[in-house]
Motif scaffolding. Structure first.
Motif, short mmCIF file in Angstrom:
data_model
loop_
_atom_site.label_atom_id
_atom_site.label_comp_id
_atom_site.label_asym_id
_atom_site.label_seq_id
_atom_site.Cartn_x
_atom_site.Cartn_y
_atom_site.Cartn_z
N MET A 71 46.80 4.66 20.85
CA MET A 71 45.16 4.28 20.99
C MET A 71 45.30 2.73 21.52
SD MET A 71 42.10 5.45 18.93
CE MET A 71 43.34 5.15 17.51
N GLN A 72 44.31 2.79 22.61
CA GLN A 72 44.31 1.38 23.27
C GLN A 72 43.78 0.30 22.23
OE1 GLN A 72 42.32 1.11 26.85
NE2 GLN A 72 43.84 -0.45 27.67
N ARG A 73 44.20 -0.91 22.07
CA ARG A 73 43.42 -1.89 21.31
C ARG A 73 42.41 -2.74 22.08
NH1 ARG A 73 43.94 -3.56 16.27
NH2 ARG A 73 43.57 -5.88 16.00
N LEU A 74 41.38 -2.75 21.81
CA LEU A 74 40.21 -3.23 22.68
C LEU A 74 39.46 -4.53 21.84
CD1 LEU A 74 38.70 0.13 24.14
CD2 LEU A 74 40.05 -1.75 25.18
N LEU A 75 39.00 -5.16 22.70
CA LEU A 75 38.17 -6.32 22.10
C LEU A 75 36.79 -5.89 22.49
CD1 LEU A 75 38.17 -10.06 22.21
CD2 LEU A 75 36.40 -9.01 23.32
N ALA A 76 35.67 -5.69 22.03
CA ALA A 76 34.52 -5.41 22.47
C ALA A 76 33.32 -6.34 22.18
CB ALA A 76 34.12 -3.88 21.51
N VAL A 77 32.51 -6.56 23.07
CA VAL A 77 31.39 -7.26 22.96
C VAL A 77 30.25 -6.61 22.93
CG1 VAL A 77 30.25 -9.33 24.13
CG2 VAL A 77 32.37 -9.10 24.09
N TRP A 78 29.35 -6.90 22.05
CA TRP A 78 28.12 -6.06 21.82
C TRP A 78 26.71 -6.98 21.80
CZ3 TRP A 78 24.65 -4.97 17.31
CH2 TRP A 78 23.73 -3.82 17.62
N CYS A 79 26.06 -6.64 22.72
CA CYS A 79 24.70 -7.72 22.90
C CYS A 79 23.74 -6.99 22.83
CB CYS A 79 24.79 -8.29 24.33
SG CYS A 79 26.42 -8.93 24.89
N PRO A 80 22.94 -6.97 21.59
CA PRO A 80 21.96 -6.20 21.12
C PRO A 80 20.58 -6.24 22.20
CG PRO A 80 22.23 -7.45 19.32
CD PRO A 80 23.45 -7.82 20.34
N GLY A 81 20.56 -7.43 22.48
CA GLY A 81 19.27 -7.86 23.39
C GLY A 81 19.05 -7.16 24.50
N ILE A 82 20.22 -6.67 24.98
CA ILE A 82 20.18 -6.06 26.47
C ILE A 82 20.85 -4.80 26.45
CG2 ILE A 82 20.42 -8.48 27.61
CD1 ILE A 82 23.28 -8.44 27.78
N LEU A 83 20.79 -3.97 25.55
CA LEU A 83 21.35 -2.74 25.47
C LEU A 83 20.35 -1.77 26.45
CD1 LEU A 83 22.09 -2.06 21.73
CD2 LEU A 83 23.68 -2.21 23.80
N GLU A 84 19.11 -2.06 26.51
CA GLU A 84 18.22 -1.40 27.27
C GLU A 84 18.00 -1.97 28.39
OE1 GLU A 84 17.65 1.94 26.83
OE2 GLU A 84 18.93 2.11 24.98
N VAL A 120 37.91 -6.70 32.53
CA VAL A 120 36.44 -6.33 31.78
C VAL A 120 35.91 -4.91 32.12
CG1 VAL A 120 34.59 -7.33 31.01
CG2 VAL A 120 36.16 -8.78 31.70
N ASP A 121 35.92 -4.02 31.07
CA ASP A 121 35.50 -2.87 31.32
C ASP A 121 33.80 -2.82 30.86
OD1 ASP A 121 37.37 -1.27 32.38
OD2 ASP A 121 37.98 -0.46 30.60
N PRO A 122 33.05 -2.56 31.71
CA PRO A 122 31.67 -2.57 31.34
C PRO A 122 31.49 -1.38 30.84
CG PRO A 122 31.67 -2.58 33.59
CD PRO A 122 33.23 -2.90 33.39
N VAL A 123 30.79 -1.12 29.68
CA VAL A 123 30.97 0.33 28.94
C VAL A 123 29.70 0.90 29.13
CG1 VAL A 123 31.01 1.36 26.70
CG2 VAL A 123 32.43 -0.16 27.09
N ARG A 124 28.37 0.15 28.89
CA ARG A 124 27.08 0.42 29.16
C ARG A 124 26.29 -0.87 29.09
NH1 ARG A 124 23.65 3.08 25.60
NH2 ARG A 124 22.23 1.40 26.37
N PRO A 125 25.12 -0.90 29.48
CA PRO A 125 24.41 -2.32 29.60
C PRO A 125 24.41 -2.99 28.25
CG PRO A 125 22.98 -0.76 30.69
CD PRO A 125 24.19 0.19 30.09
N GLY A 126 25.03 -3.86 27.98
CA GLY A 126 25.19 -4.55 26.72
C GLY A 126 26.37 -4.62 25.90
N VAL A 127 27.17 -3.87 26.49
CA VAL A 127 28.45 -3.50 25.60
C VAL A 127 29.67 -3.45 26.83
CG1 VAL A 127 29.86 -2.02 24.14
CG2 VAL A 127 27.34 -1.96 24.22
N CYS A 128 30.54 -4.53 26.62
CA CYS A 128 31.97 -4.35 27.40
C CYS A 128 33.30 -4.49 26.61
CB CYS A 128 31.65 -5.43 28.48
SG CYS A 128 31.41 -7.08 27.94
N ALA A 129 34.19 -4.18 27.07
CA ALA A 129 35.42 -4.00 26.35
C ALA A 129 36.51 -4.77 27.29
CB ALA A 129 35.90 -2.71 26.22
N VAL A 130 37.38 -5.36 26.53
CA VAL A 130 38.53 -6.16 27.24
C VAL A 130 39.73 -5.60 26.43
CG1 VAL A 130 39.83 -8.29 27.59
CG2 VAL A 130 37.13 -8.26 27.59
N PRO A 131 40.89 -4.92 27.05
CA PRO A 131 42.14 -4.39 26.70
C PRO A 131 42.77 -5.89 26.13
CG PRO A 131 41.75 -3.63 28.79
CD PRO A 131 40.86 -4.51 28.60
#
Lengths: 380, 249
Positions: A1-14, A39-50
């Motif tokens: 399974m890929q090890r990822l760093l995720a960034v979560w920005c609750p203010g800009i999810l929607e 940098v993988d944008p996952v959805r607005p407000g969430v992105c991941a970095v391998p």
């Protein structure tokens, strides 16, 4: 399974007002892209970095997570120093698999990055409520059965989960067990290549693309690019990127296409500013030759035009021949613009002079270097 | 209830969903412009730079159409075709994906000066013999595809590309009208340009004045001629009647 760093920005999810959130998210991604290779944008407000490569390079997940937290704090509104008023700011987490990494980032909000040790994903996930799986019906059923946490769900017998909850339930259980890294429906943005990247069924949230236009257009473009890369190889598709420099070939370069959105942190034009003595003024030539073509530039008497150490031409250009082609008359010229790059270096030093030369039909940018003339660009 | 919006984590309370607007002061205006353009994406016309709009019968790039760009004498390159071709993409690239196939020596700085959004421009500088297949694939996913064929195009290849552009509602821009065997919806012809600003050893190139003629089918059947600065002294495109007036500035 890929090890990822995720960034979560609750203010800009929607995304609500005129794409403001999408733009703020763009700034977050750009801040990470300044040092992360991908940098993988996952959805607005969430992105991941391998993390595999960057962690090795920068010295571990902890260092990487700290860098990410600092980069994001400057980019996300309300992200400064633990300020989480109103639910803004950002969290940074590292774990195996996207699902666990996003949960880690969530629990890190307003504090230090949360790093789940390699292999520690199942025990990290165990105390989270089943509602975290984003399957309201499944969660409802599980709670009524007395299963309230992912750990409890994970402990149920696999075949029974499959027969009672179907394929989707079984997949959710694999995610809860930390065997599968990614929950379907989590992504609104999809990686450019790879199988099964169609829009997730039931992704009912308004889809807003990386830079504010429809995610559908971005996904279509990404698929088309992936198709071309499949034909010609990944290096064949490029995007242009501006940077500082003197000649047109140095002021921009082609970087391999890696995905929608910008690969680097510098917005258009910014990197090209600054003092570059010897830079040829605007407008820039529309065709830049790589590599340059050899050229001959002579005066009325057929003598090669030279450039003195003081930056003057030795004689007036009258005729031009490119790559052994026919002679054309020179009707005007400007320059030379001398440049002496890396003068401090014995081997890397480049002394050049550039000249604009106008002929009957067009104009060229010529470079004098190592005793010869080169056609560097054409003002087509 | 779910991963992203609620589902209380065991140790940290879930953050409330703020309605607060998020600031955007440090993001460039080009991005803001793109964010506003969502509603126009399904329109039948893609935008053009204001100076180029008078050339086109409806003032924009018609989706599903083919535009050829050529110099008057048919010689390859060097007459302003590349600049005009990429200028056609500039306004559209703010909100749409664009691609360029076969432009072997792309002048990135010049494209940026024209107003092309480099973040929305997919470049395939050396597509090789399969350039038509590459262009067809890109027509599936981008709104405007500029192709610079390596030589004369076989009629069958051209017809397939035209059909693809019509079917995908994309715009195909062909550099080098002499190599294109099919009739185009719009044919742009660049007249001989006159570079300004350079004398014998003085000044620097400050712009090229040229005349662009447009003729085509249906609404474009009547030829239109427009004088343009292509590029002007900043590298952009400007309308211009005659070079003398410009020099008087």
């Amino acid at each position: 399974m890929q090890r990822l760093l995720a960034v979560w920005c609750p203010g800009i999810l929607e995304v609500r007002e005129h794409g403001r959130e999408a733009r703020a998210f763009g700034a977050v991604v750009a801040a990470l892209a300044a040092w992360a290779t991908r940098v993988d944008p996952v959805r607005p407000g969430v992105c991941a970095v391998p993390t595999r490569g960057p962690s090795r390079y920068f010295g571990g997940d902890e260092v990487l997570a700290r860098m990410a937290a600092e980069a994001v704090a400057g980019a996300v509104p309300g992200g400064q120093a633990g300020e989480v008023a109103g639910g803004h700011g950002a969290g940074v987490g590292v774990a195996d698999g996207l699902f666990a990494a996003v949960l880690a980032a969530r629990s890190a909000l307003g504090g230090a990055p949360v790093i789940v040790a390699p292999g520690g994903t199942p025990s990290f996930l165990a105390p989270w409520p089943v509602a975290s799986l984003d399957r309201p019906e499944l969660a409802d059923l599980l709670v009524r059965l007395g299963v309230r946490t992912l750990g409890g769900f994970a402990a149920l017998a696999g075949p029974k989960v499959l027969s009672r909850f179907g394929e989707e339930g079984a997949l959710c259980q694999r995610v809860a067990r930390g065997v599968e890294g990614e929950l379907p429906g989590l992504r609104l943005f999809f990686p450019p290549a790879g199988p099964g990247t169609g829009p997730a069924p039931g992704a009912q949230t308004r889809q807003v693309g990386f830079w504010g236009d429809s995610a559908d257009a971005d996904a279509r473009a990404a698929r088309a690019v992936a198709g071309v890369q499949g034909m010609l190889g990944p290096e064949a598709v490029a995007r242009g990127r501006l940077q500082g420099g003197r000649g047109p070939a140095q002021r921009a370069r082609l970087v391999p296409w890696t995905g929608p959105g910008r690969t680097v942190g510098d917005p258009d034009g910014v990197a090209g500013e600054g003092p570059w003595p010897g830079q040829v003024p605007s407008p820039a030539p529309a065709v830049v030759l790589s590599p340059p073509l050899p050229a001959l530039l002579v005066d009325e008497g057929g003598r090669t035009v030279g450039v003195t150490g003081g930056g003057m031409t030795t004689t007036g250009p009258a005729r031009l021949s490119v790559a052994g082609g026919a002679w054309v008359e020179v009707t005007g010229w400007a320059g030379p613009w001398p440049s002496d790059e890396r003068w401090w270096s014995v081997r890397g030093r480049r002394r050049q002079a550039r000249m604009q030369v106008v002929t009957a039909h067009t104009a060229h940018l010529l470079t004098r270097e190592r005793g010869g003339w080169w056609l560097e660009a054409t003002y087509d | 209830m779910g991963l992203l919006d609620s589902g209380t984590p065991p140790t940290v309370t879930a953050p409330p969903q703020g309605k607060r607007l998020v600031g955007s002061g440090h993001i460039s205006t080009t991005v803001a412009a793109r964010a506003r353009a969502v509603s126009s994406s399904r329109n039948q016309l893609l935008p053009l730079l204001p100076a180029l709009a008078p050339l086109f019968p409806r003032g924009g790039l018609q989706r599903g159409s083919v535009v050829t760009v050529g110099t008057g004498d048919g010689t390859s390159g060097a007459g302003g075709g590349t600049t005009l071709g990429f200028a056609l993409l500039a306004a559209a690239s703010a909100a749409s994906w664009c691609a360029a196939v076969g432009a072997a020596g792309p002048g990135i700085v010049a494209f940026a000066e024209l107003g092309v959004d480099l973040g929305h421009l997919v470049l395939v500088p050396r597509p090789g013999p399969g350039w038509a297949q590459v262009a067809a694939t890109l027509l599936d996913g981008t709104d405007v595809v500029l192709v610079h064929p390596p030589g004369p195009v076989r009629p069958g290849v051209a017809r397939r590309l035209v059909a693809r552009a019509r079917e995908r509602r994309g715009v195909l821009v062909v550099l080098g009208s002499r190599d294109w065997p099919e009739a185009a919806d719009i044919c742009l012809t660049v007249g001989t340009g006159a570079w300004q600003g350079v004398e014998k050893g003085h000044g620097h190139l400050q712009g090229r004045h040229l005349e662009v003629a447009c003729f085509g089918r249906r609404a474009a059947a009547r030829a239109v001629r427009v004088g343009l600065w292509l590029p002007d002294r900043r590298g952009a495109v400007a309308a211009g009647g005659n070079p003398a007036g410009r020099e008087a500035e």
